[in-house]
Design an enzyme around this catalytic site. Structure first.
Site: not given
Length: 821
Positions: A219, A533, A735, A332
């Site tokens: 990624q 993200a 997400e 987070r």
């Protein structure tokens, strides 16, 4: 002959220009590789033809969780014909450590191993079987050291990979002391294996003058480029990383893809031959990190209505043996510890605990799910203690639109649709009627109990490390009017390339079939950010939009000059260009631009604006915007066995103006099912020596089609454009849907809570396996007899609480208190 090459008549040109546009954003186009996926024609790294003399790599893994390496004898490896080279840490010419942010991740163990499964040596041989046999033949001796495998032990001993961090607002101690009601407790949530279909794999081909061509299932191509260069002791210019597609990533290939790539590059450097490493499922699961398991402790004050007045919350993560991305992941989790709720006086502390297990890493949601699950557990605890419907408690604590709309880290919650979303889904899913029916059903059913839950999601979009919020793209137009597109994002099945193609097609008014997207390549787009993200389409789509707009502007200026007209009289549509009443094909315009010496190569760049976070003040605006969603889940639980089934799920999700509704709905469905797996069936188990026992599909249960509900209704929120200047006012979708599955976990607990008139919180940690559910059933029935206190805590109850609904019942409870832990 294609339409682009035809000599259209004037009528045909007019008709083609005026017909309905079949491409561009907002249309449910299929995934650009869908046909190749189902036919088997899609090429992954392991499908690439082998180069002459290619070597295959196999690792030898540590057999201890913590030990000194006292002896390594590789001579038995060389007794097997076909072994080319055995590599240990001593063979690394450059930097041994491949930690993504801070040191702590050696490519090959040096003098000590820190988890069971750590790579000590790697064998390069002419075939995979020989490589694995040779790796097993090496003699390795150890001197075991004490190990820490338990999160609570690491927390007690203050073993951290990074210092604790705090978010504070107001005076939580004073608010807790003054609250009419107060409850303390704890809960635990397990990790999650990424279980991508394509395991970690890389292939490296050496080139001239020490250059390396790296094919990596990653990624983050730029990080692989950087770390390969570091390990070999060369410059980044000497390394090129190519990544066309992954067979799944989910965060597991953001940092941990670097190891196999670096090992292949090392073998290629030492032997001068191409090298490939494809991990077996077992080795992959032993070597690589998972979603972080968490321990949650809380002390919350509230009133009889269920309104939260004060909160102290500890979020402790099991980071494994090294830092990896744990600091950002726990950050987070802290950012999302509010989920959809306003926290008035609050102290949130994040602990990053070190254990002798594989270094845990990014996973879809990146810590957000853990923080959100914690607050949803607290909301349910309040609901059970007050006897209120959990949905009523949730709605009472929602962020407001003009007041109570600032997060605990001082970011305003703008354009908040939570009330509208909840109203719409509660109505369409028949929540109130079904709640009444379920209570009646449970009263008449002694064994099977049904549960219902409607839960919200508010998820921040952007990298919390602000510098990562940037992307580049390159767009090439050829004289036949076709285009080639490259950008810094990676395709792992989520449809990123399809969406970016649609963005360019929209800007230039062409069919997406006229555009070929090429492999993500560090030789074309430098210094890329990871595709993570949920920001892949936001960042790379915007960069591609800028590249297309730049190219279009050049063409417009050229046409204005050649045909003596104004820009307002030029339009692009369906592969045609209308210039002051005359219609040209895009191929004709491209050919004219080339003859007019106009560049047909364009670069685009985008950086998300207005993002900042002051860590010393624990305040700022780390997210560009929030994505929202709500889910309603209904389950049935067998109280004799603990088994359960998800009967129905209704989802309403906010994606702004969708770039591709088909792909977005697919992402919502997939994220929901994957989240359900984390919270129900996917249990990671280690033995007392630190060995992962659930190391393959026979012992680790991911959701299957049989686990999906018979009715899964997914709708996208209509007519809700993102007010931020995102790509065509869309919102991220990768997400946020994952956390919609919290509704399933809550519904299971709701079903069990019916055994105690919905007045006690079932002690069910995550994942809610049948064993845990059955244990909770037994504990709840026993507690109803003797008022036993579970590890979830105790509460001073509200006087005369209102029942959850008619028929739920009320019961007075003795006053108990316990100091905050």
């Amino acid at each position: 002959m294609s339409d682009r090459a035809k000599n259209f008549t004037a009528g045909e040109r007019e008709q083609r220009f005026d017909q309905s546009t079949a491409a561009g954003v907002g249309r449910p186009l299929p995934h650009e590789s869908a046909a190749k996926h189902v036919s088997g024609e899609a090429l992954y790294i392991d499908d690439r033809p082998e180069a002459p003399n290619q070597l295959h790599l196999a690792p030898r893994l540590s057999e201890h969780a913590h030990a000194l390496i006292t002896r390594v004898d590789v001579s038995p490896c060389y007794r097997l014909p076909g072994v080319e080279r055995v590599m240990t840490w001593q063979d690394v010419p450059g930097e041994l450590d491949i930690g993504p942010l801070v040191a702590g991740d050696p490519l090959l163990a040096k003098e000590r191993v820190d988890y069971l499964g750590q790579v000590i040596l790697v064998v390069a041989a002419r075939d995979p079987v020989t490589a694995h046999r040779a790796a097993a033949a090496a003699i390795i001796e150890y001197r075991p050291l004490p190990s820490v495998l338990d999160l609570e032990e690491a927390l007690e001993k203050a073993l951290y990979v990074d210092v604790p961090h705090h978010h504070r607002r107001g005076d939580p101690d004073m608010a807790l002391a003054a609250a009419p009601l107060r409850v303390q407790g704890s809960m635990r949530m397990g990790g999650q294996e990424h279980f991508y279909l394509e395991s970690q794999v890389a292939s490296v081909v050496p080139g001239e003058d020490g250059a390396m061509q790296v094919f990596s299932s990653t990624q983050h191509p730029t990080e692989v480029q950087k770390l390969v260069a570091s390990v070999l002791g060369v410059d980044m210019k000497d390394i090129t990383v190519d990544m066309r597609r992954m067979g799944g990533g989910f965060g597991g290939k953001e940092t941990q893809a670097a190891g196999p790539a670096c090992l292949c590059a090392l073998a290629a450097r030492l032997t001068g031959k191409p090298a490939k490493m494809r991990l077996s499922r077992r080795d992959d699961m032993l070597m690589t990190g998972k979603r972080h398991p968490f321990l949650v402790r809380y002390d919350v004050g509230f009133d009889a209505r269920g309104l939260m007045l004060g909160l102290k919350l500890d979020l402790a993560a099991n980071c494994g043996y090294s830092a990896d991305l744990s600091a950002s992941i726990v950050d987070r989790a802290m950012f999302h510890a509010d989920n959809a709720y306003y926290l008035a006086d609050v102290l949130i502390t994040g602990y990053r605990c070190r254990t002798n297990t594989a270094s845990n890493t990014a996973f879809r949601g990146f810590g957000g799910p853990q923080g959100m699950l914690a607050i949803e557990h607290i909301i349910e605890h309040i609901a059970r203690e007050t006897g209120l419907d959990p949905l009523s408690v949730r709605r009472l604590n929602y962020y407001g639109k003009t007041t109570r709309n600032i997060t605990h880290y001082q970011q305003p919650v703008e354009d908040n649709p939570l009330d509208e979303l909840t109203d719409e889904l509660a109505l369409s899913a028949g929540y109130r009627q079904r709640r009444r029916e379920i209570i009646a059903y449970n009263a008449a059913s002694p064994i099977l109990k049904r549960g219902l839950a409607l839960t919200p999601v508010k998820f921040g979009i952007s990298f919390t490390a602000s510098f990562l919020n940037q992307a580049g793209a390159m767009l090439l137009m050829y004289t036949d009017g076709t285009l080639q597109l490259n950008h810094g994002g990676t395709e792992m099945g989520q449809g990123l390339h399809t969406k970016v193609l649609q963005v360019v097609a929209q800007v230039l008014g062409v069919d997406s079939a006229q555009i070929r997207i090429t492999a993500t390549d560090t030789g074309k787009i430098p210094n890329t950010s990871p595709t993570a993200a949920s920001s892949g389409a936001d960042l790379n789509g915007k960069a591609a939009q800028h590249a297309a707009e730049t190219l279009k502007q050049r063409l417009v200026e050229m046409l204005c000059r050649v045909y003596h007209t104004e820009a307002g009289r030029i339009s692009f549509r369906n592969g045609m260009v209308k210039v002051a009443g005359r219609i040209f094909t895009l191929a004709e315009v491209a050919e004219l631009a080339h003859l007019q010496q106009v560049s047909l190569a364009s670069q685009g760049y985008y950086a998300t604006p207005t993002l900042f976070y002051d860590r010393t003040q624990a305040a700022g605006q780390p997210f560009y915007y929030f994505a929202y969603g709500v889910a309603c889940a209904e389950v049935v639980v067998d109280t004799l066995t603990g088994e359960y089934r998800l009967l129905r799920a209704d989802i309403l999700h906010d994606v702004g103006d969708s770039l591709n509704p088909a792909i977005d709905i697919g992402q919502v469905e997939g994220g929901f099912i994957q989240g359900m797996g984390w919270l129900t069936s996917e249990e990671l188990v280690w033995n007392a020596q630190g060995r992962l026992l659930t190391d393959g599909p026979a012992t680790y249960k991911i959701p299957t089609i049989g686990d999906t509900p018979a009715r899964l209704d997914v709708r996208l929120l209509a007519n809700r454009a993102n007010p931020k200047q995102t790509v065509f006012h869309s919102k991220a979708v990768g997400e946020p849907p994952f956390m919609l599955a919290i509704s399933v976990w809550c519904a299971i607990r709701d079903a069990v809570a019916s055994l105690a008139d919905y007045r006690r919180l079932p002690a069910i940690d995550a994942p809610a396996t049948p064993e845990r559910v059955l244990t909770a059933v037994d504990a709840l029935l026993a507690a109803a007899e003797g008022d036993v206190v579970t590890h979830f805590g105790t509460c001073t109850p509200a006087p005369q609480p209102q029942p959850m609904l008619a028929g739920a019942g009320t019961r007075a409870r003795p006053k108990k208190e316990r100091p905050y832990e």
